[in-house]
Motif scaffolding. Sequence first.
Motif, PDB file in Angstrom:
ATOM      1  N   GLY A 238       0.814  -1.217   0.000  1.00  0.00           N
ATOM      2  CA  GLY A 238       0.000   0.000   0.000  1.00  0.00           C
ATOM      3  C   GLY A 238       0.841   1.259   0.000  1.00  0.00           C
ATOM      4  N   LEU A 239       1.988   1.214   0.676  1.00  0.00           N
ATOM      5  CA  LEU A 239       2.904   2.359   0.672  1.00  0.00           C
ATOM      6  C   LEU A 239       3.575   2.541  -0.676  1.00  0.00           C
ATOM      7  CD1 LEU A 239       4.690   1.937   4.116  1.00  0.00           C
ATOM      8  CD2 LEU A 239       3.483   3.988   3.363  1.00  0.00           C
ATOM      9  N   GLY A 240       3.681   1.441  -1.422  1.00  0.00           N
ATOM     10  CA  GLY A 240       4.342   1.497  -2.729  1.00  0.00           C
ATOM     11  C   GLY A 240       5.845   1.428  -2.641  1.00  0.00           C
ATOM     12  N   ILE A 241       6.401   0.742  -1.621  1.00  0.00           N
ATOM     13  CA  ILE A 241       7.857   0.672  -1.509  1.00  0.00           C
ATOM     14  C   ILE A 241       8.422  -0.300  -2.541  1.00  0.00           C
ATOM     15  CG2 ILE A 241       7.751   1.238   0.939  1.00  0.00           C
ATOM     16  CD1 ILE A 241       8.690  -1.637   1.517  1.00  0.00           C
ATOM     17  N   GLY A 242       9.648  -0.028  -2.971  1.00  0.00           N
ATOM     18  CA  GLY A 242      10.312  -0.858  -3.964  1.00  0.00           C
ATOM     19  C   GLY A 242      11.792  -0.978  -3.652  1.00  0.00           C
ATOM     20  N   ALA A 275       8.828 -13.139   2.341  1.00  0.00           N
ATOM     21  CA  ALA A 275       8.514 -12.770   0.964  1.00  0.00           C
ATOM     22  C   ALA A 275       7.561 -11.580   0.998  1.00  0.00           C
ATOM     23  CB  ALA A 275       7.873 -13.953   0.243  1.00  0.00           C
ATOM     24  N   ASP A 276       7.540 -10.786  -0.065  1.00  0.00           N
ATOM     25  CA  ASP A 276       6.609  -9.660  -0.092  1.00  0.00           C
ATOM     26  C   ASP A 276       5.381 -10.016  -0.916  1.00  0.00           C
ATOM     27  OD1 ASP A 276       7.277  -9.346  -2.771  1.00  0.00           O
ATOM     28  OD2 ASP A 276       7.780  -7.220  -2.595  1.00  0.00           O
ATOM     29  N   ALA A 277       4.555  -9.028  -1.213  1.00  0.00           N
ATOM     30  CA  ALA A 277       3.303  -9.272  -1.933  1.00  0.00           C
ATOM     31  C   ALA A 277       3.437  -9.050  -3.434  1.00  0.00           C
ATOM     32  CB  ALA A 277       2.201  -8.372  -1.373  1.00  0.00           C
ATOM     33  N   THR A 278       4.678  -8.944  -3.943  1.00  0.00           N
ATOM     34  CA  THR A 278       4.855  -8.669  -5.374  1.00  0.00           C
ATOM     35  C   THR A 278       5.683  -9.721  -6.092  1.00  0.00           C
ATOM     36  OG1 THR A 278       6.916  -7.412  -5.204  1.00  0.00           O
ATOM     37  CG2 THR A 278       4.857  -6.204  -4.807  1.00  0.00           C
ATOM     38  N   GLY A 279       6.234 -10.696  -5.361  1.00  0.00           N
ATOM     39  CA  GLY A 279       7.150 -11.662  -5.955  1.00  0.00           C
ATOM     40  C   GLY A 279       8.596 -11.407  -5.572  1.00  0.00           C
ATOM     41  N   MET A 280       8.849 -10.307  -4.844  1.00  0.00           N
ATOM     42  CA  MET A 280      10.195 -10.001  -4.343  1.00  0.00           C
ATOM     43  C   MET A 280      10.319 -10.538  -2.916  1.00  0.00           C
ATOM     44  SD  MET A 280      11.743  -8.171  -6.811  1.00  0.00           S
ATOM     45  CE  MET A 280      12.799  -6.867  -6.206  1.00  0.00           C
ATOM     46  N   HIS A 281      11.341 -10.065  -2.208  1.00  0.00           N
ATOM     47  CA  HIS A 281      11.579 -10.508  -0.841  1.00  0.00           C
ATOM     48  C   HIS A 281      11.592  -9.321   0.111  1.00  0.00           C
ATOM     49  CE1 HIS A 281      12.396 -14.723  -1.880  1.00  0.00           C
ATOM     50  NE2 HIS A 281      12.778 -14.191  -3.026  1.00  0.00           N
ATOM     51  N   TRP A 446      -0.325   2.739  -8.715  1.00  0.00           N
ATOM     52  CA  TRP A 446      -1.175   3.659  -7.977  1.00  0.00           C
ATOM     53  C   TRP A 446      -0.353   4.822  -7.442  1.00  0.00           C
ATOM     54  CZ3 TRP A 446      -5.225   0.671  -4.497  1.00  0.00           C
ATOM     55  CH2 TRP A 446      -6.136   0.024  -5.337  1.00  0.00           C
ATOM     56  N   GLN A 447      -1.046   5.904  -7.141  1.00  0.00           N
ATOM     57  CA  GLN A 447      -0.395   7.093  -6.598  1.00  0.00           C
ATOM     58  C   GLN A 447       0.234   6.760  -5.245  1.00  0.00           C
ATOM     59  OE1 GLN A 447      -3.035  10.389  -6.491  1.00  0.00           O
ATOM     60  NE2 GLN A 447      -1.494  11.868  -5.844  1.00  0.00           N
ATOM     61  N   GLY A 448       1.465   7.212  -5.020  1.00  0.00           N
ATOM     62  CA  GLY A 448       2.166   6.917  -3.769  1.00  0.00           C
ATOM     63  C   GLY A 448       1.553   7.639  -2.583  1.00  0.00           C
ATOM     64  N   ALA A 449       2.007   7.253  -1.418  1.00  0.00           N
ATOM     65  CA  ALA A 449       1.499   7.841  -0.180  1.00  0.00           C
ATOM     66  C   ALA A 449       1.883   9.314  -0.074  1.00  0.00           C
ATOM     67  CB  ALA A 449       2.060   7.070   1.016  1.00  0.00           C
TER      68      ALA A 449
END
Length: 484
Positions: A238-242, A275-281, A446-449
Amino acid sequence: MGIVAGLDSSPDFTRIVVCDTDTGAVLRQGYAPHPVETPEGGGRPADVDPQAWLLSLGEAAGGGLLEGVQAIGVSAQANALIPLDGQGATVRPALVGGDRRTQVAAADLIDALGGREAWAQAVGCVPQAAQPVTKLRWLAKNEPDAARRTTMLLQAHDWLVWQLLGRPTRRTTDRGGASGTGYWSAATGGYRPDLVELALGHQAGLPEVIGPAEAAGTTPEGLLISAGTSETQAAAFGLGIGLGDAVVSLGASGSVMAVHPEALVDQRGMITSLADATGMHLPVVTTLNAVRALRGTCELLGLPDLDSLSELAMKSTPGAHGLVLLPYLEGERTPNLPHTAGTLAGLRRESMKPEHLARAAFEGMLCGLADALDVLRGRGVEVRRVFLLGQAAELPAVQAAAPALFGAQVVVPQPADYAATGAARQAAWALGVSTGALDPRTPPAWQGAAAQVLEPGEELAVGQAVRQQYVSVREQTHPSAFRD
């Protein structure tokens, strides 16, 4: 594409956000507390009937909140274990949170597999009191009849997704939730059924782990339900971290997590490899002492609240006139010093003033979290931005010191329902993939926080000197704390 909903079932309440699938804009919101009795003496219950979560969900969704929604994503509290029998009924209330009764079970499991390193190699984490694998051990030792009747294991978001779909034969989970169980490895992407048997005494069914953009199924009314995930992963999404982002969470205890392309195995057990919710860790490092160190200092100084402590700390200067607090008030996990106590060093006549102790408390808390950040950096995790979460993130004393002590840009997001938003974003992703509008490898943008951005700037050198002052005291007091 339309509208989707994100449902977050936290330990205390259910919150629902209804969002535009293209932008993530929140269109409607719902909220309801869980109908759960508070135990005598306060705190949260360790056992909860999962039906309370459904009742709360129904209340939060009242008044036509979900009208027109095409897909739902589910986020829920991590580490809640729901043991089911052969008919899909709960054999006992869900075991939630972490409590002292499971601490012995965690130690038993560590010894049973051959130590912390063996667990780190097996599943990327060392058993802790809150984890499902530890709760299985506790169940086997303390409620053997319930353990014998257990044939299927679900977590909170798995159970809610299964209920929303009408309790189908197929039961699913996601990588994020599975990685916190203690019997699924983020590194291999597979379960360790032998660890379930080690803990429970026999094998049990486990939900199918599906991909981040896959749908768990469709309700009889045609509503798509996405994979779901645990609150930590949902909030990060939800925060949009990468890549290049870390999240520092300031609760009573603290946690530091960052997005990374690979699972990290830490022989010392300081890193929990999620693991995260995108396929990364999403490697996580936890400290036992964060805001509790500030509250303890408030009590020592006779101050009513954290705002007063922050105001007092701002009357001091960086370095607190040489006063250094090692904030290991409850022992510590990072570094692994479970039986130690806090240390106050650098006492001189000129440093023995309330404002300097207040400043040392903030700097000690943040330096302890900077130590945790360095555990990740030492394993090749890139940290360019630090998202600072928790009520204490708003305090001026935290914001003044954090960028220079962390050596990075600090982002303080505005308070929002990030776990529910992350669940909604996952629903939009699964919906888009199902219609061919989105790629299963790329979530919706989506738009970031909305956030306040703080730069280290000219204070970086001063902050690093303060950090070195802290490290020197830590190494003198606990010389082998971070050595292999």
